[in-house]
Design a protein around this motif. Structure first.
Motif, short mmCIF file in Angstrom:
data_model
loop_
_atom_site.label_atom_id
_atom_site.label_comp_id
_atom_site.label_asym_id
_atom_site.label_seq_id
_atom_site.Cartn_x
_atom_site.Cartn_y
_atom_site.Cartn_z
N PRO A 1 44.60 40.79 37.37
CA PRO A 1 45.77 41.72 36.95
C PRO A 1 46.57 41.96 38.21
N GLN B 1 45.24 35.84 30.08
CA GLN B 1 43.90 36.84 30.66
C GLN B 1 43.36 36.73 31.89
N THR C 1 50.08 39.87 38.47
CA THR C 1 51.22 40.24 37.54
C THR C 1 52.52 40.42 38.50
N LEU D 1 51.92 35.02 29.52
CA LEU D 1 50.86 36.22 29.46
C LEU D 1 49.49 35.55 29.39
N THR E 1 52.24 37.57 33.73
CA THR E 1 51.47 38.86 33.42
C THR E 1 49.98 38.56 33.14
N SER F 1 46.57 40.16 31.92
CA SER F 1 45.89 41.11 31.34
C SER F 1 44.09 41.13 31.70
N SER F 2 43.67 42.44 31.87
CA SER F 2 42.40 42.72 32.18
C SER F 2 41.37 42.71 31.03
#
Length: 127
Positions: A88, A13, A91, A11, A124, A126-127
């Motif tokens: 994003p 950002q 992903t 994960l 992944t 993330s926004s």
């Protein structure tokens, strides 16, 4: 035959970086051109990048060009995908694949050009 195992997903950002690795077992790793594909939920496999057997030629999908870099270390039987400026929409589950064809194919971006696949690693963003 070659077995492929991906690692390095996780994960991150948006705007961050990750480096994926794909370790190959078996002989003659440098006999295979290597590719990375990805599959987002509900979507088909998408070509990401490819590198020739000795690493001298690379190809990228337009969506990742300038942000991702594919490389390989034949002494360590490993191919890498360095991903910068992640979005994003990056992903997906990322898969590495091996192509044992001797001749370069103009359809290198198609799944059926590749003979062996790893199990994938989740990325992944993330926004």
């Amino acid at each position: 035959q070659v077995q492929l195992v991906e690692s390095g997903g996780g994960l991150v950002q948006a705007g961050g970086s990750l480096r994926l690795s794909c370790a190959a077992s078996g002989r003659a790793f440098n006999n295979y051109a290597m590719g990375w594909f990805r599959q987002a939920p509900g979507k088909e496999h998408e070509f990401v990048a490819r590198i020739s057997r000795l690493g001298g030629t690379t190809y990228y999908a337009d969506s990742v060009k300038g942000r991702f870099t594919i490389s390989r270390d034949n002494a360590k039987n490993t191919v890498f995908l360095h991903m910068d400026s992640l979005k994003p929409e990056d992903t997906a589950v990322y898969y590495c694949a091996a192509d044992r064809s001797i001749a370069h194919s103009a359809t290198y971006y198609k799944e059926n050009e590749y003979d062996f696949w790893g199990q994938g690693t989740q990325v992944t963003v993330s926004s």
